[in-house]
Design a protein around this motif. Structure first.
Motif, PDB file in Angstrom:
ATOM      1  N   PHE A  54      25.865  52.199  53.342  1.00 17.74           N
ATOM      2  CA  PHE A  54      27.114  52.452  52.627  1.00 17.74           C
ATOM      3  C   PHE A  54      26.796  52.799  51.174  1.00 17.74           C
ATOM      4  O   PHE A  54      25.777  52.353  50.640  1.00 17.74           O
ATOM      5  N   PHE A  55      27.672  53.578  50.551  1.00 17.45           N
ATOM      6  CA  PHE A  55      27.500  53.847  49.128  1.00 17.45           C
ATOM      7  C   PHE A  55      28.857  53.912  48.446  1.00 17.45           C
ATOM      8  O   PHE A  55      29.857  54.279  49.054  1.00 17.45           O
ATOM      9  N   ASP A  56      28.882  53.522  47.192  1.00 21.99           N
ATOM     10  CA  ASP A  56      30.084  53.467  46.357  1.00 21.99           C
ATOM     11  C   ASP A  56      31.123  52.522  46.947  1.00 21.99           C
ATOM     12  O   ASP A  56      31.179  51.357  46.577  1.00 21.99           O
ATOM     13  N   ARG A  57      31.939  52.987  47.880  1.00 22.14           N
ATOM     14  CA  ARG A  57      32.914  52.114  48.548  1.00 22.14           C
ATOM     15  C   ARG A  57      32.225  51.535  49.778  1.00 22.14           C
ATOM     16  O   ARG A  57      31.923  52.258  50.727  1.00 22.14           O
ATOM     17  N   ILE A  58      31.990  50.246  49.741  1.00 27.02           N
ATOM     18  CA  ILE A  58      31.118  49.669  50.766  1.00 27.02           C
ATOM     19  C   ILE A  58      31.810  48.603  51.591  1.00 27.02           C
ATOM     20  O   ILE A  58      32.851  48.066  51.216  1.00 27.02           O
ATOM     21  N   LEU A  59      31.197  48.314  52.723  1.00 29.47           N
ATOM     22  CA  LEU A  59      31.612  47.209  53.582  1.00 29.47           C
ATOM     23  C   LEU A  59      30.953  45.953  53.027  1.00 29.47           C
ATOM     24  O   LEU A  59      29.731  45.832  53.024  1.00 29.47           O
ATOM     25  N   ASN A  60      31.765  45.052  52.492  1.00 31.82           N
ATOM     26  CA  ASN A  60      31.202  43.856  51.874  1.00 31.82           C
ATOM     27  C   ASN A  60      30.567  42.942  52.912  1.00 31.82           C
ATOM     28  O   ASN A  60      31.027  42.830  54.038  1.00 31.82           O
ATOM     29  N   GLY A  61      29.509  42.284  52.515  1.00 32.78           N
ATOM     30  CA  GLY A  61      28.820  41.367  53.406  1.00 32.78           C
ATOM     31  C   GLY A  61      27.323  41.394  53.153  1.00 32.78           C
ATOM     32  O   GLY A  61      26.788  42.363  52.611  1.00 32.78           O
ATOM     33  N   SER A  62      26.650  40.352  53.538  1.00 34.29           N
ATOM     34  CA  SER A  62      25.214  40.242  53.276  1.00 34.29           C
ATOM     35  C   SER A  62      24.371  40.984  54.295  1.00 34.29           C
ATOM     36  O   SER A  62      23.171  41.135  54.120  1.00 34.29           O
ATOM     37  N   ASP A  63      25.007  41.456  55.374  1.00 35.92           N
ATOM     38  CA  ASP A  63      24.231  42.068  56.457  1.00 35.92           C
ATOM     39  C   ASP A  63      24.372  43.585  56.489  1.00 35.92           C
ATOM     40  O   ASP A  63      24.182  44.218  57.522  1.00 35.92           O
ATOM     41  N   VAL A  64      24.733  44.205  55.354  1.00 35.43           N
ATOM     42  CA  VAL A  64      24.844  45.657  55.301  1.00 35.43           C
ATOM     43  C   VAL A  64      23.932  46.199  54.203  1.00 35.43           C
ATOM     44  O   VAL A  64      23.688  45.539  53.195  1.00 35.43           O
ATOM     45  N   SER A  65      23.442  47.393  54.421  1.00 35.82           N
ATOM     46  CA  SER A  65      22.658  48.075  53.393  1.00 35.82           C
ATOM     47  C   SER A  65      23.594  48.953  52.575  1.00 35.82           C
ATOM     48  O   SER A  65      24.486  49.601  53.132  1.00 35.82           O
ATOM     49  N   ALA A  66      23.390  48.981  51.263  1.00 35.93           N
ATOM     50  CA  ALA A  66      24.328  49.697  50.409  1.00 35.93           C
ATOM     51  C   ALA A  66      23.676  50.125  49.103  1.00 35.93           C
ATOM     52  O   ALA A  66      22.710  49.517  48.632  1.00 35.93           O
ATOM     53  N   VAL A  67      24.228  51.184  48.525  1.00 31.06           N
ATOM     54  CA  VAL A  67      23.855  51.641  47.182  1.00 31.06           C
ATOM     55  C   VAL A  67      25.143  51.756  46.374  1.00 31.06           C
ATOM     56  O   VAL A  67      26.067  52.467  46.779  1.00 31.06           O
ATOM     57  N   VAL A  68      25.205  51.046  45.265  1.00 31.41           N
ATOM     58  CA  VAL A  68      26.414  51.028  44.441  1.00 31.41           C
ATOM     59  C   VAL A  68      26.033  51.100  42.970  1.00 31.41           C
ATOM     60  O   VAL A  68      24.897  50.824  42.591  1.00 31.41           O
ATOM     61  N   VAL A  69      26.994  51.458  42.149  1.00 35.78           N
ATOM     62  CA  VAL A  69      26.847  51.270  40.718  1.00 35.78           C
ATOM     63  C   VAL A  69      27.419  49.889  40.420  1.00 35.78           C
ATOM     64  O   VAL A  69      28.237  49.364  41.186  1.00 35.78           O
ATOM     65  N   ASP A  70      26.980  49.264  39.351  1.00 37.59           N
ATOM     66  CA  ASP A  70      27.500  47.945  38.990  1.00 37.59           C
ATOM     67  C   ASP A  70      28.897  48.126  38.408  1.00 37.59           C
ATOM     68  O   ASP A  70      29.082  48.227  37.195  1.00 37.59           O
ATOM     69  N   ASP A  71      29.889  48.178  39.289  1.00 38.16           N
ATOM     70  CA  ASP A  71      31.263  48.458  38.868  1.00 38.16           C
ATOM     71  C   ASP A  71      31.821  47.378  37.959  1.00 38.16           C
ATOM     72  O   ASP A  71      32.586  47.678  37.035  1.00 38.16           O
ATOM     73  N   GLN A  72      31.470  46.133  38.219  1.00 36.09           N
ATOM     74  CA  GLN A  72      31.972  45.059  37.355  1.00 36.09           C
ATOM     75  C   GLN A  72      31.451  45.234  35.932  1.00 36.09           C
ATOM     76  O   GLN A  72      32.199  45.113  34.961  1.00 36.09           O
ATOM     77  N   HIS A  73      30.175  45.558  35.814  1.00 40.52           N
ATOM     78  CA  HIS A  73      29.608  45.755  34.485  1.00 40.52           C
ATOM     79  C   HIS A  73      30.225  46.993  33.820  1.00 40.52           C
ATOM     80  O   HIS A  73      30.445  47.005  32.601  1.00 40.52           O
ATOM     81  N   GLY A  74      30.519  48.023  34.623  1.00 38.13           N
ATOM     82  CA  GLY A  74      31.169  49.205  34.081  1.00 38.13           C
ATOM     83  C   GLY A  74      32.541  48.882  33.517  1.00 38.13           C
ATOM     84  O   GLY A  74      32.914  49.333  32.427  1.00 38.13           O
ATOM     85  N   GLY A  75      33.321  48.095  34.268  1.00 41.97           N
ATOM     86  CA  GLY A  75      34.631  47.670  33.782  1.00 41.97           C
ATOM     87  C   GLY A  75      34.520  46.820  32.532  1.00 41.97           C
ATOM     88  O   GLY A  75      35.342  46.923  31.600  1.00 41.97           O
ATOM     89  N   TYR A  76      33.491  45.989  32.494  1.00 40.48           N
ATOM     90  CA  TYR A  76      33.235  45.144  31.326  1.00 40.48           C
ATOM     91  C   TYR A  76      32.883  46.000  30.109  1.00 40.48           C
ATOM     92  O   TYR A  76      33.413  45.789  29.016  1.00 40.48           O
ATOM     93  N   LEU A  77      31.997  46.982  30.297  1.00 40.62           N
ATOM     94  CA  LEU A  77      31.582  47.844  29.186  1.00 40.62           C
ATOM     95  C   LEU A  77      32.772  48.602  28.597  1.00 40.62           C
ATOM     96  O   LEU A  77      32.924  48.706  27.372  1.00 40.62           O
TER      97      LEU A  77
END
Length: 344
Positions: free
Chosen positions: A149-172
């Motif tokens: 998954f990338f960007d919009r992902i299926l949450n969970g510990s058993d999936v592989s994913a590539v994301v940007v740190d959206d929380q940090h982006g919102g914080y910045l």
């Protein structure tokens, strides 16, 4: 009338050779004499022979094709992600089969079926906005087909994913508005079941808490589509408050530009009366008046990282693929819409 393509069997029959000999000659096998190779290739050209690379790959257990599902390719973000995907995939000798879900769950499920039936070697996917049920991805897992998954992902510990740190982006973005002296900062957010909008909202809240400011419910406006129209509607709602905001952080550039237009229509100056920041670094964000402060999501890097992760999984021989997650750093692009005063 379409020109008929000859098969290996046709060539073998014409030259009175075994099919295996012709196959080896066409692939340049060292055990086939140069004279035989030349005879085979000469006839192959005369008969308009075209090798079936897909069939050959499937015989080896590979299609050398990767499937990609995106919500759409209308905007800057997904178009650049796909560009990054294709660049790395092609360099590795893989083709890309691209599908659009058009933000529709049923269409997304159909895309998954199409890619499974096409026997792709792995699937990259960014979830549709309306996806709440994930059972169609279980079909991929049951076949032990690599899935990232990338960007919009299926949450969970058993999936592989590539994301940007959206929380940090919102914080910045929110911290930057605070650094401009703004204290009544509104947030235009998207559907909270999607990780990107939930995390960007969390980053907004984090920055406010650090500044000793409350998260006021009246200043948080959530919309379904994050469109230009949603931005305009949100502004009307915020301006109806007894005290209007002095800054706005939007979780998407489209909504931010809709807000910018609406603020101008109400006679408010950006950033003098209301500072504004978006998220996504869409192409138009540098073309607005004033130019839009935004968060860059590392689009091409995300696409390339997702493919590299998928290819690592394709090469694995283990019966159970190990989930992995890659998190990219967001970049704040300070422009005129926020005032651009540097943080202390």
């Amino acid at each position: 009338m379409a020109l008929k393509h000859a098969s290996i069997s046709d060539i073998a029959k014409e030259l009175n050779l075994a099919v295996s000999t012709v196959s080896r000659a066409l692939s340049g096998h060292s055990r086939i004499s140069e004279a035989t190779r030349q005879r085979v290739w000469q006839l192959a050209e005369q008969l308009n022979y075209q090798p079936n690379h897909l069939a050959a790959a499937l015989r080896k257990g590979r299609s050398n094709t990767l499937g990609v599902i995106v919500p759409n390719i209308d905007g800057h973000f997904f178009a650049l992600v796909v560009k990054g995907v294709e660049a790395v995939a092609n360099q590795a000798g893989f083709n890309v089969m691209l599908c659009q879900s058009n933000e529709d769950y049923a269409h997304e499920a159909k895309n998954v079926e199409t890619l499974i039936n096409a026997q792709v070697d792995g699937i990259l996917v960014s979830l549709a906005r309306t996806t709440h049920d994930f059972k169609h991805f279980e079909k991929v897992r049951q076949r032990n087909m690599p899935l990232v998954f990338f960007d919009r992902i299926l949450n969970g510990s058993d999936v592989s994913a590539v994301v940007v740190d959206d929380q940090h982006g919102g914080y910045l973005a929110t911290r930057h508005l605070l650094a401009q002296g703004r204290r009544r900062i509104a947030h235009l957010g998207g559907p909270q079941h999607l990780n990107i909008y939930k995390d960007r909202y969390e980053g907004y809240c984090q920055a406010l808490r650090e500044a000793g400011l409350p998260v006021e419910e009246d200043l948080v406006v959530l919309s379904k589509d994050m469109s230009l129209a949603d931005g305009a509607v949100s502004i009307r709602q915020l301006l109806a408050l007894p005290q209007r905001p002095d800054a706005i952080f939007s979780a998407g550039d489209f909504t931010a530009v809709g807000a910018l237009q609406a603020l101008k229509e109400h006679g408010l100056r950006v950033p003098h009366d209301v500072a504004l920041g978006g998220f996504g670094n869409e192409t138009f964000s540098s073309l607005t008046e004033p130019q839009l402060t935004t968060i860059d999501q590392q689009c091409e890097e995300m696409g390339g990282a997702a493919v590299r992760l998928l290819l690592e999984m394709v090469q694995e021989t283990s019966l159970r693929l190990t989930p992995r997650k890659i998190v990219l750093e967001p970049h704040l692009l300070m422009r005129e819409s926020s005032g651009r005063r540097q943080e202390a």
